[in-house]
Design a protein around this motif. Structure first.
Motif, PDB file in Angstrom:
ATOM      1  N   VAL A 270       0.838  -1.197   0.000  1.00 30.76           N
ATOM      2  CA  VAL A 270       0.000   0.000   0.000  1.00 30.76           C
ATOM      3  C   VAL A 270       0.872   1.246   0.000  1.00 30.76           C
ATOM      4  CG1 VAL A 270      -1.744   1.287   1.298  1.00 30.76           C
ATOM      5  CG2 VAL A 270      -1.893  -1.205   1.142  1.00 30.76           C
ATOM      6  N   ASN A 271       0.552   2.164  -0.902  1.00 32.22           N
ATOM      7  CA  ASN A 271       1.243   3.437  -1.076  1.00 32.22           C
ATOM      8  C   ASN A 271       0.672   4.451  -0.076  1.00 32.22           C
ATOM      9  OD1 ASN A 271       1.095   6.203  -2.161  1.00 32.22           O
ATOM     10  ND2 ASN A 271       2.184   5.362  -3.924  1.00 32.22           N
ATOM     11  N   ARG A 272       1.537   5.216   0.583  1.00 29.73           N
ATOM     12  CA  ARG A 272       1.093   6.166   1.607  1.00 29.73           C
ATOM     13  C   ARG A 272       0.123   7.217   1.058  1.00 29.73           C
ATOM     14  NH1 ARG A 272       5.264   8.651   5.642  1.00 29.73           N
ATOM     15  NH2 ARG A 272       4.888   6.649   6.566  1.00 29.73           N
ATOM     16  N   SER A 273       0.365   7.753  -0.128  1.00 36.24           N
ATOM     17  CA  SER A 273      -0.539   8.784  -0.666  1.00 36.24           C
ATOM     18  C   SER A 273      -1.895   8.187  -1.030  1.00 36.24           C
ATOM     19  CB  SER A 273       0.089   9.512  -1.853  1.00 36.24           C
ATOM     20  OG  SER A 273       0.308   8.625  -2.923  1.00 36.24           O
ATOM     21  N   ASP A 274      -1.912   6.953  -1.557  1.00 37.30           N
ATOM     22  CA  ASP A 274      -3.196   6.287  -1.817  1.00 37.30           C
ATOM     23  C   ASP A 274      -3.944   6.043  -0.525  1.00 37.30           C
ATOM     24  OD1 ASP A 274      -2.668   6.216  -4.531  1.00 37.30           O
ATOM     25  OD2 ASP A 274      -2.058   4.101  -4.548  1.00 37.30           O
ATOM     26  N   LEU A 275      -3.218   5.656   0.515  1.00 36.82           N
ATOM     27  CA  LEU A 275      -3.842   5.411   1.815  1.00 36.82           C
ATOM     28  C   LEU A 275      -4.419   6.700   2.385  1.00 36.82           C
ATOM     29  CD1 LEU A 275      -4.415   3.397   4.094  1.00 36.82           C
ATOM     30  CD2 LEU A 275      -2.158   3.943   5.025  1.00 36.82           C
ATOM     31  N   ARG A 276      -3.667   7.796   2.297  1.00 39.17           N
ATOM     32  CA  ARG A 276      -4.144   9.087   2.795  1.00 39.17           C
ATOM     33  C   ARG A 276      -5.431   9.494   2.078  1.00 39.17           C
ATOM     34  NH1 ARG A 276      -0.306  12.430   1.125  1.00 39.17           N
ATOM     35  NH2 ARG A 276       1.094  11.879   2.804  1.00 39.17           N
ATOM     36  N   GLU A 277      -5.444   9.392   0.747  1.00 40.26           N
ATOM     37  CA  GLU A 277      -6.640   9.739  -0.025  1.00 40.26           C
ATOM     38  C   GLU A 277      -7.820   8.851   0.363  1.00 40.26           C
ATOM     39  OE1 GLU A 277      -8.263   9.173  -4.524  1.00 40.26           O
ATOM     40  OE2 GLU A 277      -6.157   9.714  -4.304  1.00 40.26           O
ATOM     41  N   THR A 278      -7.572   7.583   0.553  1.00 43.28           N
ATOM     42  CA  THR A 278      -8.631   6.643   0.912  1.00 43.28           C
ATOM     43  C   THR A 278      -9.185   6.950   2.299  1.00 43.28           C
ATOM     44  OG1 THR A 278      -7.628   4.961  -0.486  1.00 43.28           O
ATOM     45  CG2 THR A 278      -9.155   4.193   1.202  1.00 43.28           C
ATOM     46  N   ILE A 279      -8.310   7.300   3.246  1.00 40.51           N
ATOM     47  CA  ILE A 279      -8.772   7.661   4.588  1.00 40.51           C
ATOM     48  C   ILE A 279      -9.635   8.914   4.524  1.00 40.51           C
ATOM     49  CG2 ILE A 279      -8.047   8.464   6.871  1.00 40.51           C
ATOM     50  CD1 ILE A 279      -5.573   6.632   6.557  1.00 40.51           C
ATOM     51  N   PHE A 280      -9.233   9.881   3.722  1.00 38.13           N
ATOM     52  CA  PHE A 280     -10.036  11.102   3.584  1.00 38.13           C
ATOM     53  C   PHE A 280     -11.421  10.759   3.037  1.00 38.13           C
ATOM     54  CE2 PHE A 280     -11.676  14.623   1.070  1.00 38.13           C
ATOM     55  CZ  PHE A 280     -11.763  15.590   2.052  1.00 38.13           C
ATOM     56  N   ARG A 281     -11.465   9.925   2.009  1.00 36.09           N
ATOM     57  CA  ARG A 281     -12.760   9.526   1.429  1.00 36.09           C
ATOM     58  C   ARG A 281     -13.607   8.780   2.453  1.00 36.09           C
ATOM     59  NH1 ARG A 281     -11.731   6.296  -3.728  1.00 36.09           N
ATOM     60  NH2 ARG A 281     -13.980   6.161  -3.659  1.00 36.09           N
ATOM     61  N   ALA A 282     -12.964   7.941   3.263  1.00 36.50           N
ATOM     62  CA  ALA A 282     -13.698   7.206   4.294  1.00 36.50           C
ATOM     63  C   ALA A 282     -14.252   8.159   5.342  1.00 36.50           C
ATOM     64  CB  ALA A 282     -12.792   6.171   4.954  1.00 36.50           C
ATOM     65  N   GLN A 283     -13.478   9.180   5.703  1.00 37.74           N
ATOM     66  CA  GLN A 283     -13.930  10.154   6.687  1.00 37.74           C
ATOM     67  C   GLN A 283     -15.132  10.925   6.177  1.00 37.74           C
ATOM     68  OE1 GLN A 283     -13.789  13.717   6.666  1.00 37.74           O
ATOM     69  NE2 GLN A 283     -14.551  13.835   8.752  1.00 37.74           N
ATOM     70  N   VAL A 284     -15.097  11.340   4.928  1.00 38.45           N
ATOM     71  CA  VAL A 284     -16.214  12.078   4.345  1.00 38.45           C
ATOM     72  C   VAL A 284     -17.447  11.173   4.260  1.00 38.45           C
ATOM     73  CG1 VAL A 284     -17.050  13.220   2.254  1.00 38.45           C
ATOM     74  CG2 VAL A 284     -14.771  13.729   3.114  1.00 38.45           C
ATOM     75  N   GLN A 285     -17.239   9.911   3.890  1.00 34.39           N
ATOM     76  CA  GLN A 285     -18.360   8.972   3.794  1.00 34.39           C
ATOM     77  C   GLN A 285     -18.968   8.718   5.170  1.00 34.39           C
ATOM     78  OE1 GLN A 285     -17.816   5.283   1.525  1.00 34.39           O
ATOM     79  NE2 GLN A 285     -18.590   4.190   3.306  1.00 34.39           N
ATOM     80  N   THR A 286     -18.127   8.605   6.207  1.00 30.95           N
ATOM     81  CA  THR A 286     -18.598   8.292   7.544  1.00 30.95           C
ATOM     82  C   THR A 286     -19.225   9.503   8.217  1.00 30.95           C
ATOM     83  OG1 THR A 286     -16.857   6.657   7.736  1.00 30.95           O
ATOM     84  CG2 THR A 286     -17.893   7.331   9.776  1.00 30.95           C
ATOM     85  N   ASN A 287     -18.752  10.714   7.878  1.00 31.98           N
ATOM     86  CA  ASN A 287     -19.257  11.940   8.489  1.00 31.98           C
ATOM     87  C   ASN A 287     -19.858  12.833   7.413  1.00 31.98           C
ATOM     88  OD1 ASN A 287     -18.257  11.481  11.243  1.00 31.98           O
ATOM     89  ND2 ASN A 287     -16.256  11.589  10.264  1.00 31.98           N
ATOM     90  N   PRO A 288     -21.084  12.529   6.955  1.00 33.63           N
ATOM     91  CA  PRO A 288     -21.677  13.293   5.852  1.00 33.63           C
ATOM     92  C   PRO A 288     -21.828  14.773   6.147  1.00 33.63           C
ATOM     93  CG  PRO A 288     -23.190  11.605   6.676  1.00 33.63           C
ATOM     94  CD  PRO A 288     -21.929  11.480   7.447  1.00 33.63           C
ATOM     95  N   GLN A 289     -21.876  15.172   7.417  1.00 31.76           N
ATOM     96  CA  GLN A 289     -21.991  16.591   7.755  1.00 31.76           C
ATOM     97  C   GLN A 289     -20.807  17.369   7.212  1.00 31.76           C
ATOM     98  OE1 GLN A 289     -24.631  18.044   9.042  1.00 31.76           O
ATOM     99  NE2 GLN A 289     -23.642  20.028   8.849  1.00 31.76           N
TER     100      GLN A 289
END
Length: 144
Positions: free
Chosen positions: A120-139
């Motif tokens: 796993v590439n660190r920048s891909d992981l960072r982007e994926t975590i951001f997307r997960a955060q937005v998905q989990t916190n729709p506000q």
């Protein structure tokens, strides 16, 4: 604008990921990467342990290795998706050494939103975590 940035930082502090891999070294490396990005991270070493963890704690994302003994990543993802109801479910992320169209189709059918190649590439992981955060916190989508 400053309030939105503070709100985003506060919501990121609530992000927790679950890394599931039967390779203990891979789990520890990914856990360290996630923590260096400033997020909490738990680890599980097999599918059963992952299902138990996902039912006990709210995760923003679950990263699953494809090929694990006893219960592979597909079966684990399907079981978690079946047991967790509602909109407040974690983003499911598959991790694979081999990437081909049939694997991608299998992951989609198991409820995966993202597939990351291993290692796993660190920048891909960072982007994926951001997307997960937005998905989990729709506000946060509304505020930004």
């Amino acid at each position: 604008c400053r309030t939105n940035i503070q709100s985003l930082r506060a919501s990121f502090s609530m992000v927790c990921l679950l890394v599931v891999d039967d390779d203990i070294a891979a789990c520890l490396i990914l856990q360290r990467m996630v923590q260096k990005l400033g997020f909490d991270c738990d680890i599980a070493h097999d599918g059963e342990e992952a299902v138990r963890a996902a039912l006990e704690k709210k995760y923003s994302a679950i990263l699953l290795d494809s090929f694990m003994p006893d219960k592979n990543g597909w079966d684990t993802a399907l079981e978690i998706r079946t047991l967790q109801k509602g909109d407040d479910r974690p983003m499911m992320i598959g991790m694979v050494s081999l990437d081909n169209p049939s694997l991608r189709q299998s992951w989609r059918m198991a409820g995966m939103e993202k597939l990351l190649p291993k290692p796993v590439n660190r920048s891909d992981l960072r982007e994926t975590i951001f997307r997960a955060q937005v998905q989990t916190n729709p506000q946060e989508r509304i505020n930004n």
